[in-house]
Structures are given as C-alpha cells and as structure tokens.
Design a protein around this motif. Sequence first.
Motif, PDB file in Angstrom:
ATOM      1  N   ASP A  95      -7.504   3.786  -6.932  1.00 41.88           N
ATOM      2  CA  ASP A  95      -7.297   2.466  -6.199  1.00 41.88           C
ATOM      3  C   ASP A  95      -6.840   2.600  -6.046  1.00 41.88           C
ATOM      4  OD1 ASP A  95      -9.193   0.079  -6.053  1.00 41.88           O
ATOM      5  OD2 ASP A  95      -7.461  -0.639  -7.041  1.00 41.88           O
ATOM      6  N   SER A  96      -6.057   1.501  -4.278  1.00 41.16           N
ATOM      7  CA  SER A  96      -5.181   1.777  -4.032  1.00 41.16           C
ATOM      8  C   SER A  96      -4.025   0.369  -5.119  1.00 41.16           C
ATOM      9  CB  SER A  96      -5.010   1.246  -2.396  1.00 41.16           C
ATOM     10  OG  SER A  96      -6.301  -0.115  -3.085  1.00 41.16           O
ATOM     11  N   HIS A  97      -4.462  -0.175  -5.692  1.00 42.96           N
ATOM     12  CA  HIS A  97      -3.617  -1.006  -6.230  1.00 42.96           C
ATOM     13  C   HIS A  97      -2.175  -0.604  -6.742  1.00 42.96           C
ATOM     14  CE1 HIS A  97      -3.953  -4.448  -3.751  1.00 42.96           C
ATOM     15  NE2 HIS A  97      -5.448  -4.356  -4.126  1.00 42.96           N
ATOM     16  N   TYR A  99      -2.451   2.897  -7.664  1.00 35.70           N
ATOM     17  CA  TYR A  99      -1.911   4.155  -6.557  1.00 35.70           C
ATOM     18  C   TYR A  99       0.044   3.450  -6.489  1.00 35.70           C
ATOM     19  CZ  TYR A  99       0.025   7.138  -3.117  1.00 35.70           C
ATOM     20  OH  TYR A  99       1.512   7.906  -1.845  1.00 35.70           O
ATOM     21  N   GLU A 100      -0.356   1.835  -5.850  1.00 35.74           N
ATOM     22  CA  GLU A 100       0.818   0.895  -5.470  1.00 35.74           C
ATOM     23  C   GLU A 100       1.960   0.931  -6.451  1.00 35.74           C
ATOM     24  OE1 GLU A 100       1.936   0.566  -2.549  1.00 35.74           O
ATOM     25  OE2 GLU A 100       0.592   1.511  -1.347  1.00 35.74           O
ATOM     26  N   LYS A 139       0.447  12.445   0.665  1.00 36.44           N
ATOM     27  CA  LYS A 139       0.492  10.835   0.806  1.00 36.44           C
ATOM     28  C   LYS A 139       1.740  10.554  -0.142  1.00 36.44           C
ATOM     29  CE  LYS A 139      -1.230   6.456   0.352  1.00 36.44           C
ATOM     30  NZ  LYS A 139      -2.220   5.611   0.354  1.00 36.44           N
TER      31      LYS A 139
END
Length: 196
Positions: A95-97, A99-100, A139
């Motif tokens: 998930d993007s969160h 990942y951050e 990325k």
Amino acid sequence: MSVEPRVNEQIRAREVRLVGPEGEQVGIVPLERALQLAADVDLDLVEVAPMARPPVCKLMDFGKFKYESALKAREARRNQQQTVIKEMKLRPKIDSHDYETKKGHVVRFLKAGDKVKVTIMFRGREQSRPELGFRLLRKLSEEVGELGFVEAAPKQDGRNMIMVIAPHRATKAAAVAAHAAKSEPRETPEAPEAIA
C-alpha cells in the motif's frame, strides 16, 4: 605459518644485513657476529625483512616491539568504521502509506551512514510477475537517490528480489561526524560557590 618475526637463534640465514638500534646501517655481517653484537648491547636480533637477500635484521628490544605493535593494532581496530547493513522487507503489492513508512526507514538508515538491503518477498502467483518488484525497487532507488546509490542491482534470489543501497560518501561522512559529536563528553556548567 607463524606471523611473528624470527628472533635470535630462530634466524636461519648464514649472513644478515644488520640495522642498529637507532636505525643506522651496520652492513652485511655473519649471523654469529650479529648475535654477538645483540648480546653485547643486551638487545634482541629480530628479522624484519625475511624475504630480502640477505635477510634484514635489526637490533631491538623484542618485548617492547611486540607491546607497541599490539597497541597500534588495538588503536587501528578502535578507529575502524563498522559497516552495518540494515534490512527492509517489502511486498510487491504494498500500500502507498506502508511504502512511505518503509521509505522513511530507508532514509533514516542512509542518513545514519548504514547500508540498506531491500528485499521484496514474492508469494504464490506473484513470483510470475518479477517486473512488479523491479518497478518498486527502481522507484525506491530514485526517491532516495540524493542520500544513497544502488550498490547491488536488483536480482531475483528464489522467492525474493534483493537490492543493496549504500549511502553517498558525503552522507556517510556527515553521519560519522554527527556520531562523533554526540559521543564526545559535554562540559558541565560549574555549580555556583556557596556563600559562607
């Protein structure tokens, strides 16, 4: 095989190139004469260059020499920088969160001067889509590019894909300087004197 130099009667050559206790050149002398000179000045005859022809021997106090070389070795070990490799595990469909958050950990590790081993774990059908892992690693490496560089390119290792990111020299130097400043003892302010 012994790493210690040969001393006195352990020396096997017939003649040696002798160096005096102050570093002065005495010249090529027979081994018996060199041993006699060492006994006269109450020092040891130490073979410092055994591969030379003839071997180079020096008159010195061998016990003091061993002690000083042990001190130098200990000091070198103390000043040696330990390389720490931190590991960060990701999934290809992260998930993007999440990942951050993981990227924040990688940034923190790089700022501390540590290498980071990023592992992407594939499960089941995900193994047939390694390009997802390559895309995610590319990325991540682009986003932390100002702090570190890719030391080991992404490669598939069974169910995992692994990439190693190392900090740039400037980043590592800043981390070492910050660590040294933090570990130095701080001066404590003196207490005011009591009025009698």
